[in-house]
Structure formats: C-alpha cells, structure tokens
Write a protein that holds these residues in place. Structure first.
Motif, PDB file in Angstrom:
ATOM      1  N   ILE A   1      37.636  38.217  31.239  1.00 50.16           N
ATOM      2  CA  ILE A   1      38.721  37.037  31.307  1.00 50.16           C
ATOM      3  C   ILE A   1      38.107  35.726  31.532  1.00 50.16           C
ATOM      4  O   ILE A   1      37.285  35.813  32.251  1.00 50.16           O
ATOM      5  N   ILE A   2      38.753  34.777  31.002  1.00 46.60           N
ATOM      6  CA  ILE A   2      38.034  33.460  30.678  1.00 46.60           C
ATOM      7  C   ILE A   2      39.149  32.485  31.317  1.00 46.60           C
ATOM      8  O   ILE A   2      40.366  32.530  30.536  1.00 46.60           O
ATOM      9  N   ALA A   3      38.889  31.798  32.338  1.00 50.08           N
ATOM     10  CA  ALA A   3      39.739  30.705  32.741  1.00 50.08           C
ATOM     11  C   ALA A   3      39.140  29.400  32.454  1.00 50.08           C
ATOM     12  O   ALA A   3      38.284  29.032  33.315  1.00 50.08           O
ATOM     13  N   ASN A   4      39.742  28.542  31.915  1.00 56.17           N
ATOM     14  CA  ASN A   4      39.680  27.183  31.560  1.00 56.17           C
ATOM     15  C   ASN A   4      38.097  26.963  31.255  1.00 56.17           C
ATOM     16  O   ASN A   4      37.348  26.146  31.632  1.00 56.17           O
ATOM     17  N   GLY A   5      37.604  28.040  30.315  1.00 51.29           N
ATOM     18  CA  GLY A   5      36.224  28.026  29.901  1.00 51.29           C
ATOM     19  C   GLY A   5      35.424  28.621  30.789  1.00 51.29           C
ATOM     20  O   GLY A   5      34.243  28.782  30.241  1.00 51.29           O
ATOM     21  N   CYS A   6      35.710  29.074  31.840  1.00 51.78           N
ATOM     22  CA  CYS A   6      34.921  29.891  32.967  1.00 51.78           C
ATOM     23  C   CYS A   6      35.117  31.248  32.987  1.00 51.78           C
ATOM     24  O   CYS A   6      36.087  31.556  33.149  1.00 51.78           O
ATOM     25  N   PHE A   7      33.922  32.016  32.776  1.00 46.65           N
ATOM     26  CA  PHE A   7      33.955  33.241  33.092  1.00 46.65           C
ATOM     27  C   PHE A   7      34.353  33.567  34.468  1.00 46.65           C
ATOM     28  O   PHE A   7      33.764  33.388  35.452  1.00 46.65           O
ATOM     29  N   LEU A   8      35.236  34.711  34.484  1.00 47.62           N
ATOM     30  CA  LEU A   8      35.774  35.186  35.779  1.00 47.62           C
ATOM     31  C   LEU A   8      35.312  36.586  36.010  1.00 47.62           C
ATOM     32  O   LEU A   8      34.557  36.749  36.951  1.00 47.62           O
ATOM     33  N   MET A   9      35.434  37.683  35.108  1.00 46.70           N
ATOM     34  CA  MET A   9      35.177  38.736  35.129  1.00 46.70           C
ATOM     35  C   MET A   9      35.164  39.667  34.025  1.00 46.70           C
ATOM     36  O   MET A   9      36.039  39.225  32.802  1.00 46.70           O
ATOM     37  N   ASP A  10      34.756  40.786  34.001  1.00 44.96           N
ATOM     38  CA  ASP A  10      34.874  41.611  32.953  1.00 44.96           C
ATOM     39  C   ASP A  10      34.860  43.116  33.260  1.00 44.96           C
ATOM     40  O   ASP A  10      34.821  43.318  34.418  1.00 44.96           O
ATOM     41  N   THR A  11      35.186  44.186  32.294  1.00 40.63           N
ATOM     42  CA  THR A  11      35.207  45.472  32.412  1.00 40.63           C
ATOM     43  C   THR A  11      33.841  46.293  32.521  1.00 40.63           C
ATOM     44  O   THR A  11      34.147  47.597  32.546  1.00 40.63           O
TER      45      THR A  11
ATOM     46  N   ALA B   1      53.442  33.121  55.757  1.00 42.23           N
ATOM     47  CA  ALA B   1      52.897  33.017  57.058  1.00 42.23           C
ATOM     48  C   ALA B   1      53.653  31.976  58.104  1.00 42.23           C
ATOM     49  O   ALA B   1      53.929  32.123  59.147  1.00 42.23           O
ATOM     50  N   GLN B   2      54.313  31.115  57.320  1.00 40.47           N
ATOM     51  CA  GLN B   2      55.216  30.025  58.195  1.00 40.47           C
ATOM     52  C   GLN B   2      56.552  30.462  58.521  1.00 40.47           C
ATOM     53  O   GLN B   2      56.782  30.330  59.414  1.00 40.47           O
ATOM     54  N   VAL B   3      57.049  31.193  57.500  1.00 46.05           N
ATOM     55  CA  VAL B   3      58.454  31.675  57.864  1.00 46.05           C
ATOM     56  C   VAL B   3      58.386  33.184  58.263  1.00 46.05           C
ATOM     57  O   VAL B   3      59.433  33.566  59.056  1.00 46.05           O
ATOM     58  N   GLY B   4      57.400  33.739  58.228  1.00 47.05           N
ATOM     59  CA  GLY B   4      57.507  35.121  58.602  1.00 47.05           C
ATOM     60  C   GLY B   4      58.308  36.021  58.223  1.00 47.05           C
ATOM     61  O   GLY B   4      59.123  36.848  58.642  1.00 47.05           O
ATOM     62  N   ALA B   5      59.094  35.816  56.624  1.00 44.59           N
ATOM     63  CA  ALA B   5      59.971  36.385  55.914  1.00 44.59           C
ATOM     64  C   ALA B   5      59.578  37.798  55.508  1.00 44.59           C
ATOM     65  O   ALA B   5      60.541  38.457  54.944  1.00 44.59           O
ATOM     66  N   VAL B   6      58.264  38.324  55.467  1.00 44.46           N
ATOM     67  CA  VAL B   6      57.952  39.700  54.802  1.00 44.46           C
ATOM     68  C   VAL B   6      57.421  40.407  55.979  1.00 44.46           C
ATOM     69  O   VAL B   6      56.636  40.108  56.553  1.00 44.46           O
ATOM     70  N   PRO B   7      57.206  41.611  55.643  1.00 43.19           N
ATOM     71  CA  PRO B   7      56.426  42.476  56.728  1.00 43.19           C
ATOM     72  C   PRO B   7      55.024  42.115  56.504  1.00 43.19           C
ATOM     73  O   PRO B   7      54.361  41.667  55.698  1.00 43.19           O
ATOM     74  N   ALA B   8      54.233  42.469  57.781  1.00 42.01           N
ATOM     75  CA  ALA B   8      52.872  42.343  57.768  1.00 42.01           C
ATOM     76  C   ALA B   8      52.332  43.399  56.793  1.00 42.01           C
ATOM     77  O   ALA B   8      52.874  44.320  56.677  1.00 42.01           O
ATOM     78  N   TYR B   9      51.048  43.199  56.339  1.00 41.14           N
ATOM     79  CA  TYR B   9      50.230  43.986  55.725  1.00 41.14           C
ATOM     80  C   TYR B   9      49.061  44.647  56.681  1.00 41.14           C
ATOM     81  O   TYR B   9      48.665  43.673  57.402  1.00 41.14           O
ATOM     82  N   ASP B  10      48.721  45.922  56.292  1.00 38.01           N
ATOM     83  CA  ASP B  10      47.670  46.545  56.991  1.00 38.01           C
ATOM     84  C   ASP B  10      46.256  45.675  56.313  1.00 38.01           C
ATOM     85  O   ASP B  10      45.211  45.882  56.974  1.00 38.01           O
ATOM     86  N   ALA B  11      46.346  45.557  55.281  1.00 39.75           N
ATOM     87  CA  ALA B  11      45.057  45.101  54.622  1.00 39.75           C
ATOM     88  C   ALA B  11      45.267  43.802  53.710  1.00 39.75           C
ATOM     89  O   ALA B  11      46.483  44.185  52.893  1.00 39.75           O
ATOM     90  N   LEU B  12      44.370  42.937  53.616  1.00 40.37           N
ATOM     91  CA  LEU B  12      44.511  42.068  52.532  1.00 40.37           C
ATOM     92  C   LEU B  12      43.223  41.889  51.848  1.00 40.37           C
ATOM     93  O   LEU B  12      42.183  41.922  52.376  1.00 40.37           O
ATOM     94  N   CYS B  13      43.341  42.334  50.332  1.00 40.38           N
ATOM     95  CA  CYS B  13      42.105  42.582  49.627  1.00 40.38           C
ATOM     96  C   CYS B  13      42.194  41.314  48.659  1.00 40.38           C
ATOM     97  O   CYS B  13      42.949  41.434  47.703  1.00 40.38           O
ATOM     98  N   LEU B  14      41.333  40.289  48.726  1.00 38.15           N
ATOM     99  CA  LEU B  14      41.276  39.050  47.863  1.00 38.15           C
ATOM    100  C   LEU B  14      40.127  39.031  47.030  1.00 38.15           C
ATOM    101  O   LEU B  14      38.989  39.140  47.368  1.00 38.15           O
ATOM    102  N   ASP B  15      40.642  38.834  45.630  1.00 42.73           N
ATOM    103  CA  ASP B  15      39.673  38.743  44.550  1.00 42.73           C
ATOM    104  C   ASP B  15      39.784  37.501  43.540  1.00 42.73           C
ATOM    105  O   ASP B  15      40.641  37.739  42.744  1.00 42.73           O
ATOM    106  N   ILE B  16      39.612  36.370  44.220  1.00 46.39           N
ATOM    107  CA  ILE B  16      40.037  35.305  43.766  1.00 46.39           C
ATOM    108  C   ILE B  16      39.106  34.092  43.354  1.00 46.39           C
ATOM    109  O   ILE B  16      38.176  33.935  43.963  1.00 46.39           O
ATOM    110  N   ASP B  17      39.148  33.949  41.946  1.00 48.94           N
ATOM    111  CA  ASP B  17      37.910  33.191  41.249  1.00 48.94           C
ATOM    112  C   ASP B  17      36.675  33.849  41.696  1.00 48.94           C
ATOM    113  O   ASP B  17      36.691  35.049  41.204  1.00 48.94           O
ATOM    114  N   ASN B  18      35.588  33.137  41.928  1.00 50.51           N
ATOM    115  CA  ASN B  18      34.259  34.040  41.977  1.00 50.51           C
ATOM    116  C   ASN B  18      33.675  33.982  43.584  1.00 50.51           C
ATOM    117  O   ASN B  18      32.836  34.445  43.806  1.00 50.51           O
TER     118      ASN B  18
END
Length: 225
Positions: free
Chosen positions: A27-37, A131-148
């Motif tokens: 996957i390439i975003a704006n010409g920048c390599f992000l990840m592969d398989t 986070a501001q409005v508290g409108a959804v249930p909380a999660y036990d885990a947040l697993c974030l893989d954003i950009d590099n």
C-alpha cells in the motif's frame, strides 16, 4: 522486480494505491510506502500483545486503528476472547480491497466475522470526538497502526494522534485497566515519555527484529484501573 499498480484512487487525504510485487501486495499513500504483505509478525503482535496483557478478561472489545494489509484484524478475529472488534479505517479503497479485492486472504476474510464492525473515518477525529462526548462504550484495548509510527507520519494530521492531547483522548476511550498498543517502524524513547506524561503506566516496548535496519516495535501502555 518492478511493481505493478493494481488500483489507484484519489481520496480526501490524497492518493492511495495498491501495488503488486511478485506474490506480495503493498500500500502506497501519496507516493510513500506504508506496508506490504511480506511479513506480518509485528502487525499480529500488536493485537496479540494487547490481548496477553489482559489476562482473565473475556468478551473484550478492541479498536484497531488502521486496516492496512489486514494482519492485525486477522489476529484479532482468530482470538475468541475478543467479543467486539472495531476497525477504524479512513480510506474506503483499503476497505474495498479487503471486502472484494486481493487483500481479503491476508485479513483471512475477517470482515465477514459478525464481531467485526468497520468504521470509515479518520482515527484522530474519531478518537478525539468520542473522547469529548463519551458517546460510545470504552474499549479494553486500542491497537493503533497509523502511518509508520509516532516519529514517521505520512499525513500531517496524524501527528496529533501521538501528541499529549491525542494520547489523552486514547486513554479516555479505554476501560479501566485497558491497554494501548502502538505499532512503530522504529523505537521511540520520546514517545514512551509522552505516554507516561499523560498518565499511562506499565509503559514498555517490544522489539521485532527485521532483516535490515532498526527493528519494528510495539509500544504498550496501560490505563490505571
């Protein structure tokens, strides 16, 4: 081997492309390599480490930030302890490549799992707004893989996710004792300090060696119970 472009689309955040290089996709975003398989060890560890840090809990909820090539989602769907799996992905093209296209085998068709919900949204806006409005249930885990990772973002707006304000919003989306896991293409001592400064505890880094260069890492941190 020269890559072949399978699909290319223009979206609200610029161009995103799917390329094939031999038997692998990237996957390439704006010409920048992000990840592969080619190697999904660290992406799978992102979810597995969060699960392992929550012993004794069942029916847990996890938010996966960034669908990517699908390894993290596949790892989550293979674990029965996750009762609710939310994927936040801002690029509709990436979702399509998993629903109908060549990336479906890499996410192991997990979008068909009834526990899985896909939300097409910008993760930074999604986390901060709720986070501001508290409108959804909380999660036990947040697993974030954003950009590099925190020290190497592709989109300027994603820098805010790794800031003190962004991490505070992430903390607020966690249930007491919940875990934040963040993938990065390299270790970041500065990022660990920011995690600690906003109240996370048990901050640690797991390194995943690669063939060349610095290791991929998963940063882990816990919200106080």
């Amino acid at each position: 081997m020269a890559p072949v472009t399978v699909d290319r689309r223009e979206g609200p955040f610029g161009e995103v492309a799917l390329r094939r290089r031999g038997e692998h996709f990237e996957i390439i975003a704006n010409g920048c390599f992000l990840m592969d398989t080619s190697d999904g060890r660290s992406e799978r560890l992102l979810v597995r480490a969060a699960c392992d840090a929550l012993p004794g809990r069942t029916g847990m909820s996890v938010l996966i930030g960034g669908l990517g090539v699908g390894f993290s989602l596949a790892e989550a769907a293979a674990e029965p302890r996750w009762g609710r799996i939310t994927v936040v992905e801002r690029e509709s093209a990436v979702v399509d490549w998993h629903r109908y296209g060549p990336l479906a085998p890499f996410s192991e068709h997990a979008l068909e799992d009834p526990r899985v919900e896909v939300i097409e949204a910008d993760l930074v806006s999604y986390v901060q707004a709720y986070a501001q409005v508290g409108a959804v249930p909380a999660y036990d885990a947040l697993c974030l893989d954003i950009d590099n990772g925190p020290d190497w973002t592709v989109t300027d707006g994603n820098v805010g996710l790794y800031s003190a304000d962004g991490l505070t919003a992430c903390r607020e989306r966690l249930a007491p004792g919940g875990v934040l896991a963040v993938w990065s293409a390299r270790p970041s001592a500065a990022f660990e300090k920011v995690l600690e400064s906003v109240g996370f505890t048990e901050v640690r880094t797991i390194e995943i060696p690669v063939i060349r260069g610095v290791p991929d890492v998963v940063h882990l941190a816990r919200k106080a119970a």
